[in-house]
Design an enzyme around this catalytic site. Structure first.
Site, PDB file in Angstrom:
ATOM      1  N   GLY A 126       0.795  -1.223   0.000  1.00  0.00           N
ATOM      2  CA  GLY A 126       0.000   0.000   0.000  1.00  0.00           C
ATOM      3  C   GLY A 126       0.825   1.269   0.000  1.00  0.00           C
ATOM      4  O   GLY A 126       0.392   2.299   0.517  1.00  0.00           O
ATOM      5  N   ALA A 127       1.987   1.228  -0.608  1.00  0.00           N
ATOM      6  CA  ALA A 127       2.888   2.393  -0.584  1.00  0.00           C
ATOM      7  C   ALA A 127       2.647   3.356  -1.738  1.00  0.00           C
ATOM      8  O   ALA A 127       3.475   4.216  -2.007  1.00  0.00           O
ATOM      9  CB  ALA A 127       4.340   1.922  -0.583  1.00  0.00           C
ATOM     10  N   ASN A 128       1.523   3.220  -2.409  1.00  0.00           N
ATOM     11  CA  ASN A 128       1.187   4.148  -3.485  1.00  0.00           C
ATOM     12  C   ASN A 128       0.572   5.439  -2.958  1.00  0.00           C
ATOM     13  O   ASN A 128       0.387   6.397  -3.695  1.00  0.00           O
ATOM     14  CB  ASN A 128       0.229   3.489  -4.484  1.00  0.00           C
ATOM     15  CG  ASN A 128      -1.041   2.990  -3.822  1.00  0.00           C
ATOM     16  OD1 ASN A 128      -0.996   2.398  -2.746  1.00  0.00           O
ATOM     17  ND2 ASN A 128      -2.175   3.223  -4.451  1.00  0.00           N
ATOM     18  N   THR A 129       0.300   5.470  -1.645  1.00  0.00           N
ATOM     19  CA  THR A 129      -0.337   6.651  -1.071  1.00  0.00           C
ATOM     20  C   THR A 129      -0.078   6.701   0.435  1.00  0.00           C
ATOM     21  O   THR A 129       0.369   5.727   1.037  1.00  0.00           O
ATOM     22  CB  THR A 129      -1.862   6.633  -1.344  1.00  0.00           C
ATOM     23  OG1 THR A 129      -2.443   7.874  -0.931  1.00  0.00           O
ATOM     24  CG2 THR A 129      -2.547   5.498  -0.605  1.00  0.00           C
ATOM     25  N   GLY A 130      -0.359   7.846   1.035  1.00  0.00           N
ATOM     26  CA  GLY A 130      -0.372   7.980   2.481  1.00  0.00           C
ATOM     27  C   GLY A 130       0.923   7.672   3.199  1.00  0.00           C
ATOM     28  O   GLY A 130       2.022   7.985   2.726  1.00  0.00           O
ATOM     29  N   ILE A 131       0.793   7.040   4.361  1.00  0.00           N
ATOM     30  CA  ILE A 131       1.934   6.709   5.209  1.00  0.00           C
ATOM     31  C   ILE A 131       2.919   5.811   4.468  1.00  0.00           C
ATOM     32  O   ILE A 131       4.134   5.997   4.560  1.00  0.00           O
ATOM     33  CB  ILE A 131       1.455   6.006   6.499  1.00  0.00           C
ATOM     34  CG1 ILE A 131       0.604   6.947   7.336  1.00  0.00           C
ATOM     35  CG2 ILE A 131       2.640   5.516   7.324  1.00  0.00           C
ATOM     36  CD1 ILE A 131      -0.113   6.252   8.477  1.00  0.00           C
ATOM     37  N   GLY A 132       2.397   4.846   3.740  1.00  0.00           N
ATOM     38  CA  GLY A 132       3.263   3.920   3.016  1.00  0.00           C
ATOM     39  C   GLY A 132       4.130   4.616   1.999  1.00  0.00           C
ATOM     40  O   GLY A 132       5.315   4.297   1.837  1.00  0.00           O
ATOM     41  N   SER A 143      -3.152  -0.172  15.236  1.00  0.00           N
ATOM     42  CA  SER A 143      -3.774   1.097  15.628  1.00  0.00           C
ATOM     43  C   SER A 143      -4.121   1.065  17.103  1.00  0.00           C
ATOM     44  O   SER A 143      -4.333  -0.002  17.696  1.00  0.00           O
ATOM     45  CB  SER A 143      -5.056   1.330  14.821  1.00  0.00           C
ATOM     46  OG  SER A 143      -5.772   2.438  15.336  1.00  0.00           O
ATOM     47  N   TYR A 169     -13.065  -2.961  11.917  1.00  0.00           N
ATOM     48  CA  TYR A 169     -11.715  -2.402  11.784  1.00  0.00           C
ATOM     49  C   TYR A 169     -10.924  -2.603  13.068  1.00  0.00           C
ATOM     50  O   TYR A 169      -9.756  -3.015  13.033  1.00  0.00           O
ATOM     51  CB  TYR A 169     -11.809  -0.917  11.441  1.00  0.00           C
ATOM     52  CG  TYR A 169     -10.471  -0.225  11.355  1.00  0.00           C
ATOM     53  CD1 TYR A 169      -9.588  -0.508  10.305  1.00  0.00           C
ATOM     54  CD2 TYR A 169     -10.067   0.698  12.310  1.00  0.00           C
ATOM     55  CE1 TYR A 169      -8.354   0.120  10.224  1.00  0.00           C
ATOM     56  CE2 TYR A 169      -8.838   1.332  12.229  1.00  0.00           C
ATOM     57  CZ  TYR A 169      -7.982   1.038  11.192  1.00  0.00           C
ATOM     58  OH  TYR A 169      -6.751   1.656  11.115  1.00  0.00           O
TER      59      TYR A 169
END
Length: 316
Positions: free
Chosen positions: A46-52, A175, A200
């Site tokens: 998931g490194a295409n956006t956000g924290i990643g 989380s 979640y």
């Protein structure tokens, strides 16, 4: 009415004035290590956006060969191009990975293992949050399927590579909401009762229990693992919840940026001397407490066995 309006105005004025101090409290914790990692191989889901994406950027800046493993390849390529230009590191690659489909996970692992002989850092960063009820391609409830089972399988498939590359690390994003999570073995896929907020939370508890049990099984291998709470971050993760999107807009001055949210992941991936803390949970770049349920060894072991059964794997 006027009194209430006056109080609300005063309250929000106070928040506005105090925002820098409050935000500093919530955005505490910076990865302090200056270690460089040229030649090291990293996979980030998931490194295409956000924290990643910010985690990938910093690891690329430090010289790593970084694989962005994501479902949206076009978005991944855009992120990789930006990171390559920013860091002057051409070794930022994108590979297709859909954590909601075990066939995609296996295909990614097969391709990666054929392409690379080493893996030093695996960051299980991707996740979904507060989705309407749905199931993965394999019939798992989406939160537990993507956030836990998908990463469980991916780690299993890449583990021998990690062992061969030791010292190596596995970082699992969890989380603080794990505190209200519970592993409902009688209804793991929410078929009897489903609440997307609690779904979640349950999956984030599963991330910590997985980390705890994985650390026990990895003793003596040179591979260590850590669970991370990134903080309250302004990111796309909340896109399925109108209320959370609204709250983040209203209180955006208090939330972490994605760069700040990446700091604890970077700390657990890079900081020297963390090996004795394998299996522990970190927030703001330091070890912190977990809920009693997250310390339950019997639940962790049972979840491990159930996960293996659901995925049809044997983890020696």
């Amino acid at each position: 009415m006027l009194v209430t309006l006056g109080l609300l105005t005063s309250f929000f004025s106070f928040l506005y004035v105090m925002a820098p101090s409050i935000r500093k409290f919530f955005a505490n914790g910076v990865c302090q290590t200056s270690v460089q990692i040229p030649g090291k191989v990293v996979v980030i889901t998931g490194a295409n956006t956000g924290i990643g994406k910010e985690t990938a950027r910093e690891l690329a800046r430090r010289g790593a060969r970084v694989y962005i493993a994501c479902r949206d390849v076009l978005k991944g390529e855009s992120a990789a191009s930006e990171i390559r230009a920013d860091t002057k590191n051409s070794q930022v690659l994108v590979r297709k990975l859909d954590l909601s489909d075990t066939k995609s996970i296996r295909a990614f692992a097969e391709g990666f293992l054929a392409e690379e002989k080493q893996l030093h850092i695996l960051i299980n960063n991707a996740g979904v949050m507060m989705c309407p009820y749905s199931k993965t391609a394999d019939g798992f409830e989406t939160h537990i399927g993507v956030n836990h089972l998908g990463h469980f399988l991916l780690t299993h498939l890449l583990l021998e590579q990690l062992k061969k590359s030791a010292p190596a690390r596995v970082v699992n994003l969890s989380s603080v909401v794990h505190h209200v999570g519970k592993i409902r073995f009688h209804d793991l896929h929410g078929e009897k009762h489903y609440n997307r907020a609690f779904a979640y939370c349950h999956s984030k508890l599963a991330n910590i229990l997985f980390t705890r049990e994985l650390a026990k099984k990895l003793k003596g291998t040179g591979v260590t693992t850590y669970a991370v709470h990134p903080g309250i971050v302004r990111s796309e993760l909340v896109r399925h919840s109108f209320l959370l999107c609204l709250l983040l807009r209203l209180f955006s001055r208090f939330a972490k940026t994605v760069r700040e949210g990446a700091q604890t992941s970077l700390h657990c991936a890079l900081a020297e001397g963390l090996e004795p803390l394998s299996g522990k949970y970190f927030s703001d770049c330091k070890r912190t407490w977990v809920s009693p349920r997250a310390r339950d060894n019997k639940t962790a072991e049972r979840l491990w066995n159930v996960s293996c059964e659901l995925l049809g794997i044997k983890w020696e």
